[in-house]
Every structure is written in structure tokens, then in C-alpha cells.
Design a protein around this motif. Sequence first.
Motif, short mmCIF file in Angstrom:
data_model
loop_
_atom_site.label_atom_id
_atom_site.label_comp_id
_atom_site.label_asym_id
_atom_site.label_seq_id
_atom_site.Cartn_x
_atom_site.Cartn_y
_atom_site.Cartn_z
N SER A 1 0.85 -1.19 0.00
CA SER A 1 0.00 0.00 0.00
C SER A 1 0.89 1.24 0.00
N ALA A 2 0.51 2.22 -0.78
CA ALA A 2 1.27 3.47 -0.84
C ALA A 2 0.70 4.51 0.11
N THR A 3 -0.37 4.17 0.84
CA THR A 3 -0.98 5.15 1.73
C THR A 3 -0.27 5.15 3.08
N THR A 4 -0.14 6.32 3.65
CA THR A 4 0.50 6.45 4.96
C THR A 4 -0.36 7.35 5.83
N PRO A 5 -0.34 7.25 7.11
CA PRO A 5 0.43 6.33 7.92
C PRO A 5 -0.20 4.94 8.01
N ASN A 6 -1.48 4.81 7.65
CA ASN A 6 -2.15 3.52 7.71
C ASN A 6 -2.24 2.90 6.32
N PRO A 7 -1.91 1.61 6.19
CA PRO A 7 -2.01 0.97 4.87
C PRO A 7 -3.46 0.84 4.41
N TYR A 8 -3.65 0.94 3.12
CA TYR A 8 -4.96 0.78 2.47
C TYR A 8 -5.99 1.75 3.01
N ASN A 9 -5.58 2.98 3.26
CA ASN A 9 -6.46 4.03 3.75
C ASN A 9 -7.04 4.76 2.55
N GLY A 10 -8.33 4.53 2.27
CA GLY A 10 -8.97 5.13 1.12
C GLY A 10 -8.97 6.65 1.15
N GLY A 11 -8.88 7.23 2.34
CA GLY A 11 -8.86 8.68 2.47
C GLY A 11 -7.55 9.32 2.05
N SER A 12 -6.50 8.54 1.91
CA SER A 12 -5.21 9.11 1.48
C SER A 12 -4.66 8.35 0.29
N SER A 13 -5.54 7.97 -0.61
CA SER A 13 -5.14 7.22 -1.79
C SER A 13 -4.25 8.05 -2.70
N SER A 14 -3.12 7.47 -3.04
CA SER A 14 -2.22 8.09 -4.00
C SER A 14 -1.10 7.12 -4.32
N GLY A 15 -0.48 7.33 -5.41
CA GLY A 15 0.68 6.52 -5.75
C GLY A 15 1.88 6.99 -4.95
#
Length: 192
Positions: free
Chosen positions: A71-85
Motif C-alpha cells: 500500500s502506498a498510503t500512509t500512515p495507515n495501509p490501504y487508507n482510502g482517504g489518502s489514496s495516491s501513488g
Amino acid sequence: MSKLLRQSLLMLVLLTVLTGVAYPLLVTGLAQALFPGQANGSLIVKDGKAVGSTLIGQQFSDPKYFWGRLSATTPNPYNGGSSSGSNLGPTNPALTEAAKQRIAALRAVDRGNAAPVPVDLVTASASGLDPEISPAAAQYQVARVARLRGLPVAQVAALVAAHTRGRQLGVLGEPRVNVLQLNLALDALQKR
């Protein structure tokens, strides 16, 4: 001037009701009637409780489960609210280091597996939320999952094959395996 102001306010109210209330209600109603699963987030329900979505990956770190893409989202993996490459290019040392760490983690939990690690197990997707892996990435993990669950390799491989979806319309995209659905099927298989 007051006539023009009255007409403008009337149009504002009319268009607000049409585009802000009536149209969204119509579209929502049609979506719920025609495509209820997709309209509600393509949720996967187990024992009456939503456990995930077919559209967003989940973190699996237990070696008895199939692992998905990073997952490229931080700080939590697979966080739809911070989706980005990750925006890391192929020559970026940070991407190389992340791939080396993931390869080391895969090798550590499956010491006997000397096969090349499929690229989708060591890289993130463009959204950072991809719920699917390639059939090759699933096959790479079959022996480990079978061994740790005490299942025959052929049985786990058959489960992977049963959960492999082909190209859309026969030509679009690549064959893929939804990791959450596969892991839920593994859990159900062991309960029998």
C-alpha cells in the motif's frame, strides 16, 4: 431591478432543488435499484458483518494468508482517504530499497522458495489500494500458505485457480486474484 433580483433568486432556488436534491435522489434511487452491491461499496459480508470491499485491499501480514500488493498510503495501509501513488520512479533508490525489504520479508517467511518474486508483490499500485494480485503472485505464495495451514498444495492451488478472474470482456486488463476473497475462502475451507 427588483424584478431581475426576484427572477434570479427564483432560478437559484429552482436549480438548487433540481440539481442539489432531485437529481441526486433520482441517481441514488436508480443505483440502489439497479446496482445495489456496487452502490453500497462492493462490500464483502461475512456472518452478517462487512469485512471489507472488493475494491480496496487489506493488510495481511500473517504468513498463513496470501499477501497483497504494498500500500502506498500512509500512515495507515490501504487508507482510502489518502489514496495516491508513491510517485517513486524506477530509478529512485527509495523504491529499490522498499522492494529489497519486501523481498527479504517474503523470503524470510518462505525460506525454501527460490522462485523469482513477482513484481506486484514488491510494488504498490497507482492508487496504493489495489485489492488484487496477479495469478503469478498468488502461485508464488501457494506452497507457503499450504504448508502453514496444513493443506495439500494442490488444494490451495485449486482455490487460487477458482478465484482467478480473467480479462474483462476477454481483452481488457490482466487476469487477477482478489486477495481478501481468496483469504476468506481459505478460512472457510479450514472450517469445514
